[in-house]
Design a protein around this motif. Structure first.
Motif, PDB file in Angstrom:
ATOM      1  N   ASP A   3     -11.757   7.837  21.997  1.00 42.02           N
ATOM      2  CA  ASP A   3     -10.370   7.823  22.308  1.00 42.02           C
ATOM      3  C   ASP A   3      -9.609   7.824  20.718  1.00 42.02           C
ATOM      4  O   ASP A   3      -8.439   8.635  21.049  1.00 42.02           O
ATOM      5  N   ARG A   4     -10.058   7.183  19.957  1.00 44.63           N
ATOM      6  CA  ARG A   4      -9.301   7.406  18.736  1.00 44.63           C
ATOM      7  C   ARG A   4      -9.997   8.422  17.589  1.00 44.63           C
ATOM      8  O   ARG A   4     -10.371   7.743  16.536  1.00 44.63           O
ATOM      9  N   LEU A   5     -10.277   9.574  17.993  1.00 44.17           N
ATOM     10  CA  LEU A   5     -10.904  10.331  16.908  1.00 44.17           C
ATOM     11  C   LEU A   5     -10.075  11.079  16.052  1.00 44.17           C
ATOM     12  O   LEU A   5      -9.105  11.703  16.669  1.00 44.17           O
ATOM     13  N   THR A  15      -1.431  14.338  15.339  1.00 44.75           N
ATOM     14  CA  THR A  15      -1.201  13.379  14.415  1.00 44.75           C
ATOM     15  C   THR A  15      -2.832  12.803  13.987  1.00 44.75           C
ATOM     16  O   THR A  15      -2.678  12.187  13.004  1.00 44.75           O
ATOM     17  N   MET A  16      -3.760  13.529  14.779  1.00 44.16           N
ATOM     18  CA  MET A  16      -5.004  12.794  14.610  1.00 44.16           C
ATOM     19  C   MET A  16      -5.929  13.860  13.566  1.00 44.16           C
ATOM     20  O   MET A  16      -7.213  13.869  13.631  1.00 44.16           O
ATOM     21  N   VAL A  17      -5.011  14.887  13.007  1.00 45.28           N
ATOM     22  CA  VAL A  17      -5.718  15.761  11.928  1.00 45.28           C
ATOM     23  C   VAL A  17      -5.093  15.560  10.838  1.00 45.28           C
ATOM     24  O   VAL A  17      -4.105  15.502  10.421  1.00 45.28           O
ATOM     25  N   MET A  18      -6.146  15.869   9.508  1.00 49.68           N
ATOM     26  CA  MET A  18      -5.583  15.625   8.495  1.00 49.68           C
ATOM     27  C   MET A  18      -6.468  16.730   7.509  1.00 49.68           C
ATOM     28  O   MET A  18      -7.795  16.658   7.675  1.00 49.68           O
ATOM     29  N   TYR A  19      -5.886  17.339   6.625  1.00 47.87           N
ATOM     30  CA  TYR A  19      -6.377  18.534   5.658  1.00 47.87           C
ATOM     31  C   TYR A  19      -6.672  17.775   4.299  1.00 47.87           C
ATOM     32  O   TYR A  19      -6.092  16.950   3.971  1.00 47.87           O
ATOM     33  N   ALA A  20      -7.928  17.943   4.010  1.00 46.82           N
ATOM     34  CA  ALA A  20      -8.124  17.719   2.602  1.00 46.82           C
ATOM     35  C   ALA A  20      -8.618  18.842   1.822  1.00 46.82           C
ATOM     36  O   ALA A  20      -9.538  19.719   2.367  1.00 46.82           O
ATOM     37  N   HIS A  60     -13.074   6.899  14.701  1.00 42.74           N
ATOM     38  CA  HIS A  60     -14.324   7.760  14.604  1.00 42.74           C
ATOM     39  C   HIS A  60     -13.783   8.833  13.928  1.00 42.74           C
ATOM     40  O   HIS A  60     -12.423   9.316  14.299  1.00 42.74           O
ATOM     41  N   LEU A  61     -14.514   9.630  13.187  1.00 42.13           N
ATOM     42  CA  LEU A  61     -14.141  10.570  12.706  1.00 42.13           C
ATOM     43  C   LEU A  61     -15.086  11.912  12.881  1.00 42.13           C
ATOM     44  O   LEU A  61     -16.161  11.688  13.056  1.00 42.13           O
ATOM     45  N   VAL A  73     -19.053  10.352  13.166  1.00 46.41           N
ATOM     46  CA  VAL A  73     -19.550  10.972  14.223  1.00 46.41           C
ATOM     47  C   VAL A  73     -19.843  12.458  14.339  1.00 46.41           C
ATOM     48  O   VAL A  73     -20.835  12.884  15.505  1.00 46.41           O
ATOM     49  N   GLY A  74     -19.158  13.197  13.468  1.00 49.77           N
ATOM     50  CA  GLY A  74     -19.357  14.647  13.742  1.00 49.77           C
ATOM     51  C   GLY A  74     -19.360  15.106  12.366  1.00 49.77           C
ATOM     52  O   GLY A  74     -18.403  14.912  11.464  1.00 49.77           O
ATOM     53  N   LEU A  75     -20.233  16.060  11.891  1.00 50.13           N
ATOM     54  CA  LEU A  75     -19.919  16.739  10.771  1.00 50.13           C
ATOM     55  C   LEU A  75     -20.430  18.194  10.849  1.00 50.13           C
ATOM     56  O   LEU A  75     -21.756  18.418  11.340  1.00 50.13           O
ATOM     57  N   ALA A  76     -19.659  19.269  10.516  1.00 53.72           N
ATOM     58  CA  ALA A  76     -20.011  20.534  10.599  1.00 53.72           C
ATOM     59  C   ALA A  76     -20.266  21.011   9.268  1.00 53.72           C
ATOM     60  O   ALA A  76     -19.043  21.010   8.540  1.00 53.72           O
TER      61      ALA A  76
END
Length: 287
Positions: free
Chosen positions: A105-107, A154-159, A203-204, A260-263
């Protein structure tokens, strides 16, 4: 016990760069052994007939859609708690993030990249530069149709994002996508941690395009192509992070939210590619 799927996806057509194919396979080989399930998405080798046909302004659209759907089927076969995706170009992260965004829900989606990947067919025929827009619900209807639940902006952030075009700015500004440049991440990860707190992210999903790293500090990226002239990819933004910055920021965010995810995407092993080219010319080997 949580299950982690290791998804191997040597996709190269999204960036129309055959070098991603071998490099992705090598990257998979470099990983330590996995204790969980593994799946490999079928990807035609470079040079396969018809694999680069342009449709609706997208190079290799049919092949890329089928590969995205194959990845989705592989993930849904296991319904894992975590997905490690080994690419390949940036489009490999379409199916994994779609799956994770439905599961949690809060990814939050942390996009570590020197490029925003929100272009349309007006700017590029290459789908790897369109993938985040697709995940946000914009772009080619067939790819967007694969996104059952668009990611909340709002749940997206660039680094590590420092430069972008006017067309990309329309998307970034219109959706109010947040970004932190490399300079702000060299000493601490506070901007990322603040975002996690503000959005109550639990979760990320992390998208790591290795070209977010400075070419001077990491060799296996496109900008370090051997023998390229001084005008090679002129005007295309280079990453400015260092490997240590990436490792630190990932450790910092992992202390705040579960990854929980890494690409891992757009890795190019120039040494291996040069070695293969040499071997192909040798007697007994090339024959």
């Amino acid at each position: 016990m949580q299950e982690e799927l290791r998804l191997h996806m040597p996709q190269w057509q999204g960036g129309n760069l055959s070098d991603y194919h071998l490099s992705s396979q090598l990257l998979s080989w470099l990983l330590p052994p996995s204790g969980g399930p593994e799946e490999t998405v079928p990807v035609p080798s470079p040079g396969a007939a018809g694999s680069l046909r342009t449709e609706d302004g997208i190079v290799a659209k049919t092949a890329l859609l089928e590969q995205a759907r194959s990845a989705r089927r592989a993930i849904e076969k296991h319904r894992p708690d975590r997905v490690l995706t080994i690419g390949g170009d940036c489009l490999v992260d379409l199916a994994p993030i779609v799956y994770l965004n439905k599961r949690y829900d809060r990814l939050g989606v942390l996009w570590i990249d020197a490029h925003p990947d929100v272009q349309s067919t007006k700017e590029t025929p290459h789908a790897h530069a369109q993938v985040l827009a697709m995940l946000l619900g914009q772009g080619d209807p067939d790819f967007v149709g694969e996104v059952e639940k668009p990611v909340d902006p709002t749940m997206v952030m660039y680094a590590g994002l420092d430069e972008w075009s006017a067309a990309e700015d329309e998307v970034l500004s219109g959706m109010r996508l947040r970004q932190t440049g490399a300079a702000d991440l060299m000493n601490d990860s506070s901007s990322l941690l603040d975002w996690i707190d503000e959005q109550r992210i639990t979760h990320l999903a992390v998208h790591l395009d290795v070209d977010a790293i400075s070419p001077a500090h990491f060799r296996p990226i496109l900008f370090n192509k051997p023998g390229a002239d001084s005008g090679f990819l002129q005007g295309v933004p280079r990453g400015r992070l260092e490997p240590a910055h990436v490792v630190r920021l990932l450790r910092d965010v992992a202390a705040k939210a579960e990854i929980v995810g890494l690409a891992i995407t757009e890795y190019i092993s120039w040494d291996a590619i040069q070695t293969r080219a040499l071997l192909a010319e040798l007697p007994l080997v090339g024959d």
